[in-house]
Write an enzyme that holds these catalytic residues in place. Sequence first.
Site, short mmCIF file in Angstrom:
data_model
loop_
_atom_site.label_atom_id
_atom_site.label_comp_id
_atom_site.label_asym_id
_atom_site.label_seq_id
_atom_site.Cartn_x
_atom_site.Cartn_y
_atom_site.Cartn_z
CB SER A 1 -0.80 0.30 1.46
OG SER A 1 0.40 0.17 2.14
CB ILE B 1 7.45 -0.80 9.02
CG1 ILE B 1 5.78 -1.20 9.96
CG2 ILE B 1 6.96 1.01 9.17
CD1 ILE B 1 4.92 -0.66 10.18
CE LYS B 2 5.64 0.98 0.19
NZ LYS B 2 5.01 1.13 -0.77
CB ILE B 3 11.17 3.22 6.54
CG1 ILE B 3 10.42 2.68 7.52
CG2 ILE B 3 12.48 4.14 6.58
CD1 ILE B 3 11.87 2.12 9.16
CG LEU C 1 1.01 1.32 7.43
CD1 LEU C 1 -0.47 1.78 6.81
CD2 LEU C 1 -0.46 0.54 9.07
#
Length: 369
Positions: free
Chosen positions: A43, A140-142, A109
């Site tokens: 996403s 977790i998207k960074i 996310l």
Amino acid sequence: MGHLNDLESHGQAVWLDFVDRKFLNEGGLVKLVKEDGVTGVTSNPSIFEKAMGHGTAYDESLAAFDKANPDASAMARYEHLAIEDIQNAADTLRPIYDRLNGKDGYVSLEVSPKLAEDTDGTIAEAARLWAAVDRPNLMIKIPGTPEGVPAIAASIAAGINVNVTLLFSIEAYKAVALAFVEGLEARVAKGQPIDRLASVASFFVSRIDSKIDDKIDAGVGGDEAKALKGKVAIANAKAAYAWYQDFIASDRWQKLAAKGAMPQRLLWASTGTKNPDYPDTLYIDTLIGADTVNTVPPKTLDAFRDHGTVAETLTQDIEGARKVLADAERLGLDLDGVTTLLVAEGVHSFIHSFDDLLGAIAAKHPAAA
């Protein structure tokens, strides 16, 4: 003629670059998992803006949340909705995660794009979202910005799975790959396990060709450069994968692998074809290889299911790929400048989508009526 589930035989996972409440509730993801072998979901703010900002699929959940939390901010309301979707998708993918012992079955996310230049803020938000979603198959998207690199290392060290986003250059990719390793090494030094920690490095593709092709069309590089149209992004990805292959053979990585570490897979993102003159499956057909992921928008997924070609292409003609990159540099196409610009544009685009998303959610608040 190939099908999506044939990609598994070449070691490539297919993830869906799309999340939507109606799609999830109607069993759309379940169907893709069962029939096409889809093993993950990504996403981003743009996807959530399209999903939440339009239609009525989220209205019931939002109304219930508003009743219990009348003073909640637009950000809190967005996160409530996003976390519900992410948990739903994670639960759908959990059997894959369990069957493959954590090697796949992930949903991603993103931290707020407004934190792209804030290391400490990114670290804190990654930890907060990780705890809020509370699913082992979350990533977790960074962003792979200079400020994001230490946040990646810190998050991995904290036991958080990370999807590194907005990678365009090989140098930026190398930095985040090393940050992943540093995070694992920090855990080893503390006697903590590393065998269930997962990460992907999301390397964006089609946007590079769009920028380079525009330069060529504007006359940069002359007639000779015309032969490079539609080739630079694929060459760039192949060179990144060649570096990955060398790195996982290194002593530094092998020490971690001996302790159960899983490699940080390269994930091909932005794989929908922007130029209508190119085949609509171009960025899947040409980037198939072991230990990789292709995250695919629905339209491109449908196209590949229908007429994609499955073959081990990622390792083919590496010297040809290096020549393309050398020619691009020689002819003044400035790939380094293009990739730097694309990171800035990507951050700006996600911030814009995020602001639009929060605005749309705020407009649905009863107090705003």
